[in-house]
Write an enzyme that holds these catalytic residues in place. Structure first.
Site, mmCIF file in Angstrom:
data_model
loop_
_atom_site.group_PDB
_atom_site.id
_atom_site.type_symbol
_atom_site.label_atom_id
_atom_site.label_comp_id
_atom_site.label_asym_id
_atom_site.label_seq_id
_atom_site.Cartn_x
_atom_site.Cartn_y
_atom_site.Cartn_z
ATOM 1 N N ARG A 179 4.618 19.673 -27.394
ATOM 2 C CA ARG A 179 5.405 20.770 -26.811
ATOM 3 C C ARG A 179 5.324 22.045 -27.657
ATOM 4 O O ARG A 179 5.375 23.147 -27.115
ATOM 5 C CB ARG A 179 6.857 20.336 -26.641
ATOM 6 C CG ARG A 179 6.996 19.404 -25.456
ATOM 7 C CD ARG A 179 8.405 18.946 -25.232
ATOM 8 N NE ARG A 179 8.513 18.313 -23.929
ATOM 9 C CZ ARG A 179 9.493 17.481 -23.586
ATOM 10 N NH1 ARG A 179 10.458 17.192 -24.434
ATOM 11 N NH2 ARG A 179 9.520 16.959 -22.385
ATOM 12 N N GLY B 168 8.036 12.163 -18.089
ATOM 13 C CA GLY B 168 7.840 12.031 -19.532
ATOM 14 C C GLY B 168 7.105 10.762 -19.900
ATOM 15 O O GLY B 168 6.171 10.772 -20.707
ATOM 16 N N LYS C 277 13.436 2.645 -11.829
ATOM 17 C CA LYS C 277 14.432 2.462 -10.769
ATOM 18 C C LYS C 277 14.137 3.215 -9.482
ATOM 19 O O LYS C 277 13.729 4.366 -9.505
ATOM 20 C CB LYS C 277 15.785 2.942 -11.274
ATOM 21 C CG LYS C 277 16.364 2.082 -12.374
ATOM 22 C CD LYS C 277 17.678 2.682 -12.764
ATOM 23 C CE LYS C 277 18.503 1.783 -13.655
ATOM 24 N NZ LYS C 277 19.736 2.500 -14.030
ATOM 25 N N GLY D 92 12.155 15.853 -15.295
ATOM 26 C CA GLY D 92 13.337 16.009 -14.446
ATOM 27 C C GLY D 92 13.254 17.256 -13.582
ATOM 28 O O GLY D 92 13.576 17.229 -12.391
HETATM 29 P P1 ADP Z 1 8.779 8.819 -15.925
HETATM 30 O O1 ADP Z 1 9.451 9.197 -17.234
HETATM 31 O O2 ADP Z 1 7.298 8.962 -15.982
HETATM 32 O O3 ADP Z 1 9.405 9.519 -14.756
HETATM 33 P P2 ADP Z 1 10.454 6.496 -15.612
HETATM 34 O O4 ADP Z 1 11.361 7.037 -16.661
HETATM 35 O O5 ADP Z 1 10.912 6.473 -14.226
HETATM 36 O O6 ADP Z 1 9.035 7.246 -15.694
HETATM 37 O O7 ADP Z 1 10.078 4.979 -15.960
HETATM 38 C C1 ADP Z 1 9.413 4.608 -17.128
HETATM 39 C C2 ADP Z 1 9.811 3.219 -17.554
HETATM 40 O O8 ADP Z 1 9.687 2.281 -16.507
HETATM 41 C C3 ADP Z 1 8.934 2.734 -18.674
HETATM 42 O O9 ADP Z 1 9.681 2.685 -19.863
HETATM 43 C C4 ADP Z 1 8.475 1.339 -18.201
HETATM 44 O O10 ADP Z 1 8.538 0.377 -19.220
HETATM 45 C C5 ADP Z 1 9.458 1.034 -17.102
HETATM 46 N N1 ADP Z 1 8.906 0.047 -16.155
HETATM 47 C C6 ADP Z 1 7.748 0.128 -15.495
HETATM 48 N N2 ADP Z 1 7.531 -1.005 -14.769
HETATM 49 C C7 ADP Z 1 8.584 -1.814 -15.004
HETATM 50 C C8 ADP Z 1 8.931 -3.141 -14.561
HETATM 51 N N3 ADP Z 1 8.138 -3.823 -13.752
HETATM 52 N N4 ADP Z 1 10.097 -3.659 -14.995
HETATM 53 C C9 ADP Z 1 10.880 -2.956 -15.825
HETATM 54 N N5 ADP Z 1 10.605 -1.719 -16.285
HETATM 55 C C10 ADP Z 1 9.474 -1.147 -15.885
HETATM 56 MG MG MG Z 2 11.349 8.563 -18.079
#
Ligand code: ADP
Ligand code: MG
Length: 391
Positions: free
Chosen positions: A34, A348, A199, A372
């Protein structure tokens, strides 16, 4: 939106809001991405003879000075990378900030201390934020926002300040807005979105906003299990949001959602747990799905072929643990290999996955710096920090 490059800045005090919120371990910066991304604007303003005042936040201090969240290490790295002296003020709008700014010469750079050391920065009270924004504004003549990761926040250094000074968007904000626009309006087809992460509830609004616009929505990560369950399959002890089932049933009716056909099912949430690839509709009761399987990677790779626009957010599995990283690697590789497509990575953890798996950031059109903020933009929300830049 006015752009920073259109401003006359020589001899002016320019307050730059940057995103310097880097990860720290024991006071050491573990990823300076960053800071590097913020350099072009700061350098260009200094070279044009502006007096540059950088404002930024770090972590979540509780509205008062806390040495753990001092920008001091960030200031030192910024100075190194910039190749110009950077003076760190010991406060945000206090006597040291004021005298540091008063001492500035053309081309000089001051970094204010963490703006979140002031409770008013994030206050819900307009008057409180406004009073703090008045003090910030008194330090400068012009405001440039280059912190895309914060534009969805109604914070003093993002929102109120732009109502008090001549203002413009920095190159990072301008680039993000342009890319997001291409994902939202008159998007080149086929348009394929890949979503993962943990989620469904975090991403439900973006799914609802994008589904009518896309040709296919590929779902992996923890959220795929609520969809699989909505199709009537047992998902063992995988991540499940029961309260989202009904909404998932409705979303599936679009016919555009593609789910994994196999998953890596593990006995526990750990790298050394016993694990095996199983069909997505045959997850044993005592197993949890921690990644999509190889046939799903193939299916998703096929669905991506010929796409002209791709937005990918959220890892396909628990990529932080090596045995469950292959799904994310496979899909990232498929997106990165597309020729002539606009490929955007948001989030992220997704950006971190690209780096951690060594995919090569330059193989994507754009990696969004503000997870976000990008998601809220795609959801169709008005982002306070952009709204004020447009005014
Ligand atoms: P981003 O930051 O890219 O938007 P998220 O914060 O939504 O992504 O999700 C990232 C997290 O989701 C990671 O830490 C990963 O370990 C978790 N994750 C991915 N697949 C699974 C799974 N099958 N069960 C539990 N956690 C998961
Ligand atoms: Mg995340």
């Amino acid at each position: 939106m006015r752009l920073a490059e259109d401003l006359q800045v020589k001899g002016k005090r320019v307050l730059v809001r940057s995103d310097l919120n880097v990860p720290l371990e024991n006071g050491r910066i573990t990823d300076d991405g960053r800071i590097r991304a913020s350099l072009p604007l700061i350098r260009s303003l200094a070279e044009q003879g502006a007096m540059v005042i950088v404002a930024a936040h770090l972590g979540r201090p509780k509205g008062e000075p806390d040495p753990k969240y001092s920008l001091a290490p960030v200031g030192r790295r910024l100075e190194e990378l910039l190749g110009r002296p950077v003076r760190l003020a010991r406060d945000v709008v206090g006597p040291d900030a004021r005298s540091s700014v008063a001492d500035l010469r053309e081309g000089g750079v001051v970094l204010l201390e963490n703006v979140r050391f002031e409770a008013a920065e994030t206050s819900k009270d307009d008057a409180e934020r406004g009073a703090f924004a008045d003090k910030l504004a008194a330090l400068a003549d012009v405001y440039v926002d280059d912190a895309f990761g914060a534009v969805h926040r109604k914070h003093a250094s993002v929102y109120d300040i732009a109502q008090r000074l001549e203002h413009a968007a920095g190159p990072l904000v301008a680039a993000e807005v342009e890319v997001l626009h291409r994902l939202e309006v008159d998007t080149d087809r086929p348009y394929v979105v890949v979503l993962g992460g943990s989620k469904v509830s975090d991403k439900i609004q973006v799914i609802e906003a994008l589904l009518p616009k896309v040709d296919a929505l590929l779902v992996g990560g923890g959220m795929c299990f609520t969809f699989l369950k909505a199709q009537g399959h047992d998902v063992g002890s995988s991540l499940l949001e029961a309260e989202m089932l009904e909404q998932c049933v409705t979303l599936l009716e679009s016919g555009k959602i593609v789910l994994p056909v196999d998953v890596v099912a593990a006995a526990a949430f750990s790298a050394d747990a016993e694990h095996a690839v199983v069909d997505a509709d045959k997850i044993p009761e005592d197993r949890m799905g921690l990644d999509i399987g190889p046939r799903s990677v193939e299916l998703f790779t096929e669905a991506l072929q010929g796409a002209r626009t791709v937005f990918w957010n959220g890892p396909m599995g628990v990529f932080e643990l090596a045995p469950y990283a292959e799904g994310t690697r496979g899909v990232a590789e498929a997106v990165a290999s597309l020729k002539g497509a606009l490929t955007v990575v948001g989030g992220g953890d997704s950006a971190a996955a690209v780096r951690a798996l060594g995919i090569g950031e330059d193989r994507f059109t754009h990696i969004s710096t503000g997870g976000g903020a990008s998601l809220e933009h795609l959801e169709g929300k008005t982002l306070p920090g952009l709204q004020v830049l447009e005014a």
